[in-house]
Scaffold this motif. Sequence first.
Motif, mmCIF file in Angstrom:
data_model
loop_
_atom_site.group_PDB
_atom_site.id
_atom_site.type_symbol
_atom_site.label_atom_id
_atom_site.label_comp_id
_atom_site.label_asym_id
_atom_site.label_seq_id
_atom_site.Cartn_x
_atom_site.Cartn_y
_atom_site.Cartn_z
ATOM 1 N N LYS A 61 -37.099 4.844 12.837
ATOM 2 C CA LYS A 61 -36.898 5.999 11.974
ATOM 3 C C LYS A 61 -36.287 7.097 12.836
ATOM 4 C CE LYS A 61 -39.780 6.618 8.524
ATOM 5 N NZ LYS A 61 -40.861 6.508 7.495
ATOM 6 N N SER A 119 -41.350 4.928 2.478
ATOM 7 C CA SER A 119 -40.259 3.957 2.419
ATOM 8 C C SER A 119 -39.548 4.032 1.069
ATOM 9 C CB SER A 119 -40.811 2.533 2.597
ATOM 10 O OG SER A 119 -41.633 2.427 3.742
ATOM 11 N N GLN A 124 -34.304 -0.154 1.580
ATOM 12 C CA GLN A 124 -34.853 -0.978 2.663
ATOM 13 C C GLN A 124 -34.565 -2.466 2.475
ATOM 14 O OE1 GLN A 124 -39.131 -0.905 2.883
ATOM 15 N NE2 GLN A 124 -39.215 -2.493 4.445
ATOM 16 N N LYS A 136 -35.938 3.986 5.455
ATOM 17 C CA LYS A 136 -37.021 4.634 6.197
ATOM 18 C C LYS A 136 -36.662 6.020 6.730
ATOM 19 C CE LYS A 136 -39.936 1.064 6.245
ATOM 20 N NZ LYS A 136 -41.378 1.127 5.914
#
Length: 243
Positions: A61, A119, A124, A136
């Motif tokens: 991240k 999330s 994703q 993320k």
Amino acid sequence: MQQLKTLAEKGRLTPVKINDNVRYGSPVARASAVICIGQNYAAHAAESGAEPPQSPIVFLKTPNTIAGPNDVVTIARGSQKTDWEVELGIIIGSTASYCDSLEEAVQHIGGYVLANDLSERTFQLEISGGQWSKGKCSPGYMPLGPWIVTADEFDPADARLRSWVNGDSRQDSRTTDMIFSCAEIVRDLSQYMQLEPGDVISTGTPQGVAVSGRFPYLKSGDMVEVEIEGLGRQRQTYRAWEE
């Protein structure tokens, strides 16, 4: 953290009275990296339809995902599947590279922190290109805190993790369900990257998230609470993206 502990032992820290309306920022001020471990709880891997991983699944991240524990979260533009994830976070206390043992790896853990690894599941999993970080990295998608507990004051091996959405229980598990321990994670990561003081490692989430299909995803107006015993509690409200 060691400096703060020394000052506290010497009685040189002055207690401060804080108004209930004061914002708490993240207890991590400058992380050069936010590293996350995927599917690290056996029951969560099962609810995701995946086999338990043979080695830690790693994704990153960006540091601007870090937010205060009670900050309002702006849902990513275009998101239909924003999900919550209560997680135990490791704070690296000293530079770690090529740790040869679990005992060596533990020495580089400065403390632990409560994290909510938010999330966006479409980003994703469906348009990821094979790597999870697209889902993320929206700003504010990594609330941390309210505080850090030093490694000598917290046992990560058996701690209770819980989450709620609008007051309804979602996750209720213990770190005993982790596939890879905190020491194993640090040792493994150190083979592939140099970990620096202040880096955050989020160690995975237990079962009970929306991607399981059992619960709806987050929408504007929802409130999420996450908690780990000994590490405090967070509360975020969610708002829609506005141009």
